[in-house]
Design an enzyme around this catalytic site. Structure first.
Site, mmCIF file in Angstrom:
data_model
loop_
_atom_site.group_PDB
_atom_site.id
_atom_site.type_symbol
_atom_site.label_atom_id
_atom_site.label_comp_id
_atom_site.label_asym_id
_atom_site.label_seq_id
_atom_site.Cartn_x
_atom_site.Cartn_y
_atom_site.Cartn_z
ATOM 1 N N ASP A 224 29.550 -12.455 -9.508
ATOM 2 C CA ASP A 224 30.573 -13.430 -9.138
ATOM 3 C C ASP A 224 31.685 -12.693 -8.401
ATOM 4 O OD1 ASP A 224 32.414 -15.780 -9.253
ATOM 5 O OD2 ASP A 224 30.949 -16.541 -10.682
ATOM 6 N N HIS A 247 30.838 -12.214 -5.011
ATOM 7 C CA HIS A 247 31.327 -13.319 -4.194
ATOM 8 C C HIS A 247 32.580 -12.942 -3.411
ATOM 9 C CE1 HIS A 247 29.173 -16.545 -6.911
ATOM 10 N NE2 HIS A 247 28.344 -15.662 -6.373
#
Length: 400
Positions: A224, A247
């Site tokens: 993430d 991310h």
């Protein structure tokens, strides 16, 4: 032959200097005046199935109640532990938790009743260091993760003042690796945070409602965001982060909950992102409360094969409604962003029609296609923009 007293003293002094330098080089902060509380003396064992949580808590309580500076030591070796709460306030003026060994989480998710594995709560002047490893054993529990019910955070700082976390390795957290909430004057530095690129909701560092937080000089690669900066934060600095996989580095999510506060003053600089799904990112929820996010700077960022190198997304998770975001983004600057884009739209300013972005500056942007991607373009909606210096690809003009 007898060694002269003066020579002996000199030898002892030199040895002390050498030992101090060795500890500094190896990233271990050591204060000889600290009272030491070794968890072994409180019943800790290196047996694989023995839960050492209570031994660690007992050592902490003794250190916390100490009249002078104190240190909890988790020595070399493998120690398994369930939920650990380092509660304050403490009598000790400074309290250190030194993890020298390898701390493993209990793999039973029901062990974690408070949403975190290791929690510092209402403590001032605390340091967590030692060169050891904190392993969340998340591979056993990631199958249970979803966006509405996050798994336990490996390390949470809650209502902490003047705290430091440094020289540690975080591996495979169940949920976020580190979360800082409602705290002030926090330094996170010289950390290594790793988890598989497909591990869900395993942000490296997540910040909510803090003032004066620095996240620096670390290597972060997870499934993430490497660093995510949520609502209510003020005066946040993220610098010299090597990010990927993940991310990217994100300001957001903003506007998801009704009680959110304004965000102001975020500087993200001198970072390198490689193979991430986003780069410099600001994102807000569609149907949101009316808050502001202002004075945000992304500068001196190297993008290597990054999808969406520069992106403002005010329609995050918008598949369920057409209601526009009410988060007002103001004075967001993207400066000296360079490298390669893995998507054709390298710059995307997708702002809200209900609260258009204002003061969006793009300065010295130099992005080229990664591989066969391209040619690169920019996209813009509902944003007042200022363009300066190099614009590669050509930057978007005002699009309100």
């Amino acid at each position: 032959m007898t060694t002269p007293v003066g020579t002996t003293r000199l030898i002892v002094q030199l040895l002390g200097i050498i030992i101090a330098c060795f500890l500094t080089i190896n990233g271990v902060e050591s204060n000889p005046s600290d009272a030491v509380f070794d968890i072994i003396n409180y019943g800790a064992k290196t047996e694989p199935k023995f839960d050492n949580a209570q031994a660690i808590i007992k050592a902490w309580k003794a250190a916390c109640d100490s009249a002078g500076p104190a240190k909890v030591v988790i020595p070399a070796g493998d120690f398994m532990a369930g939920e650990v709460v380092f509660a304050g306030p403490c009598k000790s003026p400074t309290t250190t938790v030194e993890i020298q060994g390898h701390l493993f989480a209990n793999i039973d998710p029901s062990t974690y009743t408070g949403g975190s594995w290791i929690l510092f709560q209402r403590v001032d002047n605390v340091v967590m260091t030692g060169g050891g490893t904190i392993n969340g054993e998340g591979k056993h529990d990631w199958k249970y993760a979803n966006g509405d019910s996050l798994l336990a955070v490996s390390l949470r700082l809650e209502e902490v003042g003047h705290g430091k976390v440094n020289n540690l390795k975080f591996v495979d957290s169940m949920g976020y690796h580190i979360e800082v909430m409602g705290s002030h004057d926090i330094d996170l530095q010289k950390l290594t945070i790793t988890a598989p690129g497909d591990s869900p909701f395993t942000d490296g560092v997540h910040l909510t409602g803090n003032t004066n937080v620095n996240v620096t000089d670390s290597v972060i690669g997870t499934g993430d965001d490497c660093v995510s900066i949520g609502h209510g934060n003020q005066n946040i600095m993220v610098a010299r982060i090597i990010c990927g996989p993940g991310h990217g580095i994100c300001v957001g999510n903003l506007g998801k909950h009704a009680d959110e506060k304004d965000l102001k003053g975020v500087t993200i600089s001198n970072c390198t992102l490689t193979g991430t799904t986003n780069g410099a990112r600001i994102k807000t929820y569609h149907d949101s409360v009316p808050i502001t996010a202002s004075d945000i700077i992304f500068q001196d960022i190297q993008m290597n094969d990054v999808q969406n190198p520069i992106i403002i997304d005010q329609h995050y998770n918008s598949s369920t409604t057409t209601t526009q975001s009410k988060v007002k983004i103001m004075n967001a600057r993207f400066m000296n962003i360079r490298g390669s884009s893995a998507s054709a739209v390298a710059v995307s300013l997708n702002c809200s029609s209900s609260a258009p972005c204002e003061g969006i500056e793009l300065a010295d942007i130099d992005l080229v296609p990664a591989g066969s991607t391209g040619p690169l373009t920019s996209a813009c909606s509902n944003a007042k923009t200022v363009l300066k210096g190099t614009q590669n690809p050509p930057g978007p003009a005002n699009c309100v």
